[in-house]
Design an enzyme around this catalytic site. Sequence first.
Site, PDB file in Angstrom:
ATOM      1  N   THR A 155       0.810  -1.224   0.000  1.00 53.32           N
ATOM      2  CA  THR A 155       0.000   0.000   0.000  1.00 53.32           C
ATOM      3  C   THR A 155       0.844   1.276   0.000  1.00 53.32           C
ATOM      4  OG1 THR A 155      -0.069  -0.023   2.433  1.00 53.32           O
ATOM      5  CG2 THR A 155      -1.892  -1.107   1.290  1.00 53.32           C
ATOM      6  N   TRP A 232       5.043  -1.679   6.246  1.00 53.29           N
ATOM      7  CA  TRP A 232       3.928  -1.313   5.376  1.00 53.29           C
ATOM      8  C   TRP A 232       3.801   0.169   5.059  1.00 53.29           C
ATOM      9  CZ3 TRP A 232      -0.005   1.726   7.506  1.00 53.29           C
ATOM     10  CH2 TRP A 232      -0.125   1.727   8.897  1.00 53.29           C
ATOM     11  N   ASN A 250       3.819  -4.245  13.961  1.00 52.50           N
ATOM     12  CA  ASN A 250       3.621  -5.045  15.170  1.00 52.50           C
ATOM     13  C   ASN A 250       4.138  -6.459  14.956  1.00 52.50           C
ATOM     14  OD1 ASN A 250       1.100  -5.058  13.375  1.00 52.50           O
ATOM     15  ND2 ASN A 250       0.840  -6.920  14.573  1.00 52.50           N
ATOM     16  N   ASP A 301      -0.614  -3.812  19.664  1.00 55.38           N
ATOM     17  CA  ASP A 301      -0.610  -3.533  18.218  1.00 55.38           C
ATOM     18  C   ASP A 301      -0.006  -2.167  17.905  1.00 55.38           C
ATOM     19  OD1 ASP A 301      -0.996  -4.130  15.501  1.00 55.38           O
ATOM     20  OD2 ASP A 301      -2.860  -2.985  15.462  1.00 55.38           O
ATOM     21  N   TRP A 471      -7.117  11.621   9.751  1.00 52.68           N
ATOM     22  CA  TRP A 471      -6.552  10.488   8.996  1.00 52.68           C
ATOM     23  C   TRP A 471      -5.860  10.951   7.717  1.00 52.68           C
ATOM     24  CZ3 TRP A 471      -6.503   6.653  12.211  1.00 52.68           C
ATOM     25  CH2 TRP A 471      -6.125   5.382  11.778  1.00 52.68           C
TER      26      TRP A 471
HETATM   27  N1  PQQ Z   1      -3.462   0.901   6.960  1.00 53.02           N
HETATM   28  C1  PQQ Z   1      -4.237   1.880   7.486  1.00 53.02           C
HETATM   29  C2  PQQ Z   1      -4.935   2.877   6.645  1.00 53.02           C
HETATM   30  O1  PQQ Z   1      -4.517   3.023   5.487  1.00 53.02           O
HETATM   31  O2  PQQ Z   1      -5.897   3.501   7.115  1.00 53.02           O
HETATM   32  C3  PQQ Z   1      -4.267   1.768   8.837  1.00 53.02           C
HETATM   33  C4  PQQ Z   1      -3.472   0.671   9.132  1.00 53.02           C
HETATM   34  C5  PQQ Z   1      -2.981   0.140   7.946  1.00 53.02           C
HETATM   35  C6  PQQ Z   1      -3.177   0.073  10.387  1.00 53.02           C
HETATM   36  O3  PQQ Z   1      -3.605   0.566  11.433  1.00 53.02           O
HETATM   37  C7  PQQ Z   1      -2.350  -1.076  10.394  1.00 53.02           C
HETATM   38  O4  PQQ Z   1      -2.045  -1.615  11.470  1.00 53.02           O
HETATM   39  C8  PQQ Z   1      -1.834  -1.599   9.168  1.00 53.02           C
HETATM   40  N2  PQQ Z   1      -1.061  -2.691   9.287  1.00 53.02           N
HETATM   41  C9  PQQ Z   1      -0.525  -3.247   8.185  1.00 53.02           C
HETATM   42  C10 PQQ Z   1       0.344  -4.433   8.409  1.00 53.02           C
HETATM   43  O5  PQQ Z   1       0.625  -4.721   9.567  1.00 53.02           O
HETATM   44  O6  PQQ Z   1       0.768  -5.047   7.422  1.00 53.02           O
HETATM   45  C11 PQQ Z   1      -0.737  -2.725   6.918  1.00 53.02           C
HETATM   46  C12 PQQ Z   1      -1.547  -1.583   6.749  1.00 53.02           C
HETATM   47  C13 PQQ Z   1      -1.658  -1.089   5.339  1.00 53.02           C
HETATM   48  O7  PQQ Z   1      -0.935  -1.650   4.478  1.00 53.02           O
HETATM   49  O8  PQQ Z   1      -2.414  -0.191   5.000  1.00 53.02           O
HETATM   50  C14 PQQ Z   1      -2.132  -0.995   7.915  1.00 53.02           C
END
Ligand code: PQQ
Length: 564
Positions: A155, A232, A250, A301, A471
């Site tokens: 992402t 990430w 995490n 987390d 956000w």
């Molecule tokens: N992505 C978001 C978002 O775009 O709103 C919020 C989160 C992610 C999190 O709170 C995460 O913990 C999270 N964790 C991972 C992961 O552990 O691989 C990936 C992602 C991501 O790729 O968007 C998020």
Amino acid sequence: AGVTEQDLLEDATSTHNVLTNGMGRDLQRFSPLTMLNKDNVKNLVPAWAFSLGGEKQRGQESQPLIHDGVMYITGSYSRMYAIDLATGKEIWQYDARLPEGILPCCDVINRGGAIYGDNIYFGTLDARIVALDLKTGDVKWNKKIADYKEGYSYTAAPLIVNGLVITGNSGGEFGIVGEVQARDAETGELVWTRPVIEGHMGTFKGEESTMTGTLNATWPGDMWKTGGGATWLGGSYDADTNTLVFGAGNPAPWNSHLRNAGTPVEGNTGDNLYAASRLGIDPENGEIKWHFQTTPREGWDFDGVNEVVAFVDKDGNKRFATADRNGFFYILNREDGKFVAAYPFVKDITWASGIDENGRPIYNEDNRPGAPDAAAEGGKGQQVFAVPSFLGGKNWMPMAHSPKTGLFYVPSNEWGMDIWNEPISYKKGAAYLGAGFTIKPLFEDYIGSLKAMDPNTGEVKWEFKNEAPLWGGVMTTAGGLVFTGTPEGEFIAFDDETGEKLWSFQTGSGIVGQPITWDQDGEQYVSVISGWGGAVPLWGGEVAKKVNYLNQGGVVWTFKLPKQ
Ligand code: PQQ
């Protein structure tokens, strides 16, 4: 021809283009432009708007890039668009063909691309990295980062250093292993890989290089094999020390008692390195130069992925700053990643009473969710109310730093959670948490809080409170402005010294994107993408219910001052 390493080095100071995520690879998100300033920002009006279209409107977290009269944006579901800056019309669109079984944890978002040579690069939700021709959108190459069936996705915006395309990975909720990879930008060929969990081997030019850390020093048994630590959010690059800085998420599973972290044993601290850490990496070969773990013995987390921003403090020291998900704002030394200071940036943190002089948390042991209890219903362990919530004092949304004011503008959230542990065992491609949770607001009237923080003292100079969780990304300018957006749809310009709201515009959907600014033909432009989504509506518990009235969307808004 094409964009060079020199162009990338100058991205923070050159104002005609925006070639990198972060408006410069040190991620300050500061523009030296002053045409738009405190006096005239009230006159800012839309120049054009562009709809991303499609049936499914989901979170739009992209930061636009600007090159040679063209804007490049990514959209939800792994789409990319090239838009003519003069007219706001589409030049080309690329839609990745995603397989059925992708497993993104937190909405189908993408945070943007990277430009180098004659190409633009971006990652797709099936854990691939694609190079497209800047002019036509034709695919130059398309490579697999990892297997989406195991839970990997992608992402972040890629990072480009010395002709290498550098990527992280997502999938921390599925027991994957966090990794950083570097590819030749021209061919897509893999140059090095660096897993971030102890015990795994790195590679260099197709051969094994070195092991990350020491096998079984901080993990029990085989837990390191599915240890999480997803990289990430991508990384930053400090040219002064020639260091890549990536964060690791995490450790997996969430249940800390399964990783020795809840109850450390003799000879094994249960720190679970290098999860919940920042890593300094040599861009030439992927070797780890240093690490700093923000949350050893992690159990809430608290991913350690948040962006690390290079800056100079008031005494002229070269430092890094990072606002961790765990609620503390850290200052590190740029040479070796050593801890300098930490300050809480959200209120009422419960899991730790502070950070000691070595940078280690002073735990409140009774605020760790208890081990699963075989005698209880569902094996549920003792529940605690912890602050911040697992979505963090700050999540992915990037802060900005102004060398003009010396301040950091930190988008934060004031919230907590009920959290408890449950039994879990690893299954390929299945969620690997071993925990349950419900996020709750702390205060009646707001969750979101944009804070102007002094990195020398931890003092909050001003604060803007917002009802919904913030956000979206932040940007600041030499014109004395701080820009950010809200889930309620307002795109706002603040006074960088006082926090006074100087201008705002309703964009029609929630803003979770990252603003930019540039100049062209003597005029300064500002852009942001509007389109509500991301993790809050999916994981936000009681807070998600509070904000379920917000409308989805997908529009790029571009603003400028009216012609004199
Ligand atoms: N992505 C978001 C978002 O775009 O709103 C919020 C989160 C992610 C999190 O709170 C995460 O913990 C999270 N964790 C991972 C992961 O552990 O691989 C990936 C992602 C991501 O790729 O968007 C998020």
